[in-house]
Motif scaffolding. Structure first.
Motif, PDB file in Angstrom:
ATOM      1  N   GLY A 180       0.921  -1.161   0.033  1.00  0.00           N
ATOM      2  CA  GLY A 180       0.004  -0.081  -0.196  1.00  0.00           C
ATOM      3  C   GLY A 180       0.922   1.354  -0.077  1.00  0.00           C
ATOM      4  N   SER A 184      -5.760   8.502  -3.597  1.00  0.00           N
ATOM      5  CA  SER A 184      -5.805   7.687  -2.524  1.00  0.00           C
ATOM      6  C   SER A 184      -6.353   8.096  -1.343  1.00  0.00           C
ATOM      7  N   LEU A 200      -9.706   7.581   0.009  1.00  0.00           N
ATOM      8  CA  LEU A 200     -10.326   6.459   0.788  1.00  0.00           C
ATOM      9  C   LEU A 200     -10.334   6.503   2.275  1.00  0.00           C
ATOM     10  N   TYR A 216     -11.399  -0.620   2.465  1.00  0.00           N
ATOM     11  CA  TYR A 216     -11.550  -0.763   1.203  1.00  0.00           C
ATOM     12  C   TYR A 216     -10.829  -1.984   0.652  1.00  0.00           C
ATOM     13  N   ILE A 232      -9.105  -3.347  -2.779  1.00  0.00           N
ATOM     14  CA  ILE A 232      -8.287  -3.197  -4.040  1.00  0.00           C
ATOM     15  C   ILE A 232      -8.225  -4.577  -4.972  1.00  0.00           C
ATOM     16  N   PHE A 271      -6.793  -5.520  -8.988  1.00  0.00           N
ATOM     17  CA  PHE A 271      -6.053  -5.163 -10.358  1.00  0.00           C
ATOM     18  C   PHE A 271      -6.325  -6.046 -11.256  1.00  0.00           C
ATOM     19  N   GLU A 276     -15.361   0.402   0.384  1.00  0.00           N
ATOM     20  CA  GLU A 276     -15.051   0.736  -1.062  1.00  0.00           C
ATOM     21  C   GLU A 276     -14.221  -0.385  -1.686  1.00  0.00           C
ATOM     22  N   ARG A 277     -15.056  -0.319  -2.910  1.00  0.00           N
ATOM     23  CA  ARG A 277     -14.261  -1.407  -3.814  1.00  0.00           C
ATOM     24  C   ARG A 277     -13.631  -0.740  -4.933  1.00  0.00           C
ATOM     25  N   VAL A 278     -12.230  -0.990  -4.829  1.00  0.00           N
ATOM     26  CA  VAL A 278     -11.414  -0.317  -5.976  1.00  0.00           C
ATOM     27  C   VAL A 278     -11.013  -1.491  -7.230  1.00  0.00           C
ATOM     28  N   ILE A 310      -8.222  -1.242 -10.164  1.00  0.00           N
ATOM     29  CA  ILE A 310      -7.198  -0.759 -10.905  1.00  0.00           C
ATOM     30  C   ILE A 310      -6.797  -1.459 -11.945  1.00  0.00           C
ATOM     31  N   SER A 344     -17.026  -0.754 -14.824  1.00  0.00           N
ATOM     32  CA  SER A 344     -17.484  -0.977 -13.302  1.00  0.00           C
ATOM     33  C   SER A 344     -19.018  -0.867 -13.013  1.00  0.00           C
ATOM     34  N   TYR A 391       1.629  -2.160  -4.252  1.00  0.00           N
ATOM     35  CA  TYR A 391       0.671  -2.911  -3.816  1.00  0.00           C
ATOM     36  C   TYR A 391       1.127  -4.410  -4.148  1.00  0.00           C
TER      37      TYR A 391
END
Length: 197
Positions: free
Chosen positions: A42, A57, A60, A65, A67, A69, A100-102, A104, A120, A144
């Motif tokens: 992170g 970021s 957030l 959250y 994350i 990818f 939260e749902r991120v 990337i 999304s 990450y």
């Protein structure tokens, strides 16, 4: 003849000791798909949101959250994982903003903000879709611990191999756990309950 027997017995004894040593040695830890240690996962970043605006970021902060990818042309893992996150979110209760749902992109050449917005929106729960320049994406991947690599396909197209693990972070931005692709919904839901408690 006696000397040959002694040599054979010594060889058998040595082989037995080696086998015993190997049996008692702790098993090596399985290699993780995350390329760095937990404590270092992170960090702050700025990418481009699905609205075309910079997304920091810092937005957030104060909320847990998850994350993930991936890329919008992904044939299986990405849609399955995002649909699963949506399902698990609903299982937590009616408030789909509890974490939260991120999402990337690891394919910034094809995944533009409008592509991230359309993709999304397919999963029935708010997902923050982010992309950026190849250099920005590489930097965030490194922060990450994410692996990705282009894989050429027949006809000149390509796919992208990538880490398929969901990373979970608490309200303070500290990495807490992962949800693996082969992990059951029960354990995954328990992790999300602990994250959002």
């Amino acid at each position: 003849m006696r000397r040959v027997r002694i040599i054979l017995w010594v060889a058998v004894a040595i082989a037995g000791l080696v086998a015993l040593t190997l049996a008692l040695r702790p098993a090596a830890a399985p290699q993780s798909s995350i390329n760095t240690t937990m404590a270092k996962l992170g960090g702050p970043f700025t990418l481009t949101g699905s609205d075309g605006q910079p997304f920091s970021s810092a937005r957030l902060a104060g909320k847990p959250y998850a994350i993930f990818f991936g890329f919008t042309h992904c044939p299986d893992v990405c849609p399955t994982t995002l649909a699963r996150l949506a399902r698990l979110s609903k299982a937590l209760g009616p408030d789909d903003t509890v974490f939260e749902r991120v999402f990337i992109s690891v394919d910034p050449e094809r995944d533009k903000p409008a592509d991230m917005a359309r993709y999304s929106a397919l999963f029935g729960t708010p997902i923050i879709g982010l992309t950026g320049s190849p250099e920005e994406i590489e930097r965030v991947k490194k922060l990450y611990g994410i692996y990705s690599k282009k894989v050429p396909l027949p006809g000149g197209d390509y796919s992208v191999d990538h880490t398929a693990t969901v990373l979970l972070f608490d309200r303070n931005g500290h990495f807490t756990s992962t949800i693996a692709t082969d992990e059951g919904d029960g354990p995954a839901l328990e992790k999300l309950k602990a994250l959002t408690a």
